[in-house]
Design an enzyme around this catalytic site. Sequence first.
Site, mmCIF file in Angstrom:
data_model
loop_
_atom_site.group_PDB
_atom_site.id
_atom_site.type_symbol
_atom_site.label_atom_id
_atom_site.label_comp_id
_atom_site.label_asym_id
_atom_site.label_seq_id
_atom_site.Cartn_x
_atom_site.Cartn_y
_atom_site.Cartn_z
ATOM 1 C CG HIS A 54 -0.276 0.354 2.497
ATOM 2 N ND1 HIS A 54 0.478 -0.546 3.200
ATOM 3 C CD2 HIS A 54 -0.225 1.510 3.196
ATOM 4 C CE1 HIS A 54 0.955 0.031 4.272
ATOM 5 N NE2 HIS A 54 0.552 1.282 4.308
HETATM 6 C C1 UD1 Z 1 -2.328 5.710 5.720
HETATM 7 C C2 UD1 Z 1 -1.081 6.255 6.441
HETATM 8 C C3 UD1 Z 1 -0.021 5.178 6.499
HETATM 9 C C4 UD1 Z 1 -0.558 3.868 7.056
HETATM 10 C C5 UD1 Z 1 -1.792 3.469 6.258
HETATM 11 C C6 UD1 Z 1 -2.402 2.197 6.793
HETATM 12 C C7 UD1 Z 1 -0.612 8.669 6.138
HETATM 13 C C8 UD1 Z 1 0.228 9.657 5.422
HETATM 14 N N1 UD1 Z 1 -0.505 7.378 5.707
HETATM 15 O O1 UD1 Z 1 -1.955 5.460 4.385
HETATM 16 O O2 UD1 Z 1 1.016 5.620 7.339
HETATM 17 O O3 UD1 Z 1 0.435 2.867 6.924
HETATM 18 O O4 UD1 Z 1 -2.750 4.529 6.356
HETATM 19 O O5 UD1 Z 1 -3.420 1.717 5.955
HETATM 20 O O6 UD1 Z 1 -1.315 9.030 7.051
HETATM 21 N N2 UD1 Z 1 -9.143 4.972 0.934
HETATM 22 C C9 UD1 Z 1 -10.375 4.380 0.800
HETATM 23 N N3 UD1 Z 1 -11.066 4.053 1.934
HETATM 24 C C10 UD1 Z 1 -10.589 4.292 3.185
HETATM 25 C C11 UD1 Z 1 -9.337 4.915 3.298
HETATM 26 C C12 UD1 Z 1 -8.636 5.243 2.172
HETATM 27 O O7 UD1 Z 1 -10.859 4.138 -0.297
HETATM 28 O O8 UD1 Z 1 -11.273 3.967 4.171
HETATM 29 C C13 UD1 Z 1 -8.370 5.284 -0.280
HETATM 30 C C14 UD1 Z 1 -8.574 6.682 -0.804
HETATM 31 O O9 UD1 Z 1 -8.509 6.622 -2.197
HETATM 32 C C15 UD1 Z 1 -7.355 7.420 -0.289
HETATM 33 C C16 UD1 Z 1 -6.294 6.343 -0.307
HETATM 34 O O10 UD1 Z 1 -6.979 5.137 0.009
HETATM 35 O O11 UD1 Z 1 -7.039 8.523 -1.064
HETATM 36 C C17 UD1 Z 1 -5.177 6.573 0.681
HETATM 37 O O12 UD1 Z 1 -5.694 6.776 2.008
HETATM 38 P P1 UD1 Z 1 -4.850 7.642 3.069
HETATM 39 O O13 UD1 Z 1 -5.523 7.566 4.380
HETATM 40 O O14 UD1 Z 1 -4.574 8.976 2.504
HETATM 41 O O15 UD1 Z 1 -3.450 6.932 3.121
HETATM 42 P P2 UD1 Z 1 -3.072 5.383 3.257
HETATM 43 O O16 UD1 Z 1 -2.391 4.975 2.004
HETATM 44 O O17 UD1 Z 1 -4.222 4.557 3.727
#
Ligand code: UD1
Length: 351
Positions: free
Chosen positions: A201
């Site tokens: 991820h």
């Molecule tokens: C975040 C954390 C990372 C952690 C990870 C665990 C930051 C910078 N990163 O990364 O340290 O290891 O969580 O999973 O805080 N999305 C969904 N549904 C959700 C959540 C996210 O569809 O419930 C998708 C969205 O398109 C979003 C993308 O995932 O833009 C990334 O989500 P985000 O929370 O920004 O970062 P993670 O990659 O999950």
Amino acid sequence: MVKILSVVGARPQFVKLAPVAHAMVGRAEHIVVHTGQHYDELMSDVFFRDLGIPAPDVNLAIGSGNHGAQTGAMLEGIEEVLLERRPDWVLVYGDTNSTLAAAVAAIKLHIPVAHLEAGLRSFNRRMPEEHNRVLTDHASDLLLAPTAVAAAHLSNEGLAEKTVVVGDVMTDVLTGVRDRVAGDPLPDLVSEGDYYVATIHRPDNTDDADHLRGIVDGLAALDKPVLLLAHPRLVHTAERLGVALEGGSLQTRAPLAYPQLVRAVMGAAGVITDSGGLQKEAFLLRTPATTVRPETEWVETVDLGWNVLVAPERDAIVEAVHRPAPHATEETPYGDGSAAVRVVDELLARS
Ligand code: UD1
């Protein structure tokens, strides 16, 4: 009673919150704020349910966004909650944008901040988590370090006086869940010891077409079925980059709830991941890990021979995963499973 306010928002933080929330019962008034950084059922609610965490007192429902917009919206939302609730301590977890936003909101209001999982370093400034942890450590009043290595990093940065080694709270949770799920069935269509579990991820792996293709080709070429438990970021970017998440040994599945993930890792021949938590969980369950990253914060897993770092390239991944089994070890670098109680002890001793 001392009032402690925890801020969480992303999947690994719910896991860390579980033992802390249990250790707070009867000892402190515990308020839980969920920023809403993760919001899908499988990324959020399922952890609260399975790990017996009370529903958050406040959910800010911030959702996804660019780093600045997301962190800024959290900062504003958390400040309002802190002004209203006035806790004695704010407790922040790990290294996500939710962690940094909460730390900044609290120090601006002169509310003491404790950082759980302080001192981890990758020394890789391309990782958003590295900015988050360095900034949070330097903003915090109390640094709750999981390991001696983390405490040494803090000492090198002049933060030794604020540091206490408490152990790793993820070890607390895992120890309980492991015993509970040992007899549970495996995921569908795989048999004990004859499959791999994979998660990918990190933006450096998912958002670069060459890296993602190298990883997918490596997983597809392995000698046993690979269950790729796909984080939403991976699904979205693979689709955008036109990389198919299937072929050869590779089977893509939805993320698993925590107890099912633990069971799947216990039965697997190996784990291929770029997640910090999963590298460590694999080690604690004595399943060999291959980490698709240039470095790791959990160096003990590598030093003890249970984790190997590889580039996002097909042949490097295949060679690392097919390596001989590591030597058995009785080492416990992540503590004895009672870190959360120590966290509460340290907070109460300073209130
Ligand atoms: C975040 C954390 C990372 C952690 C990870 C665990 C930051 C910078 N990163 O990364 O340290 O290891 O969580 O999973 O805080 N999305 C969904 N549904 C959700 C959540 C996210 O569809 O419930 C998708 C969205 O398109 C979003 C993308 O995932 O833009 C990334 O989500 P985000 O929370 O920004 O970062 P993670 O990659 O999950």
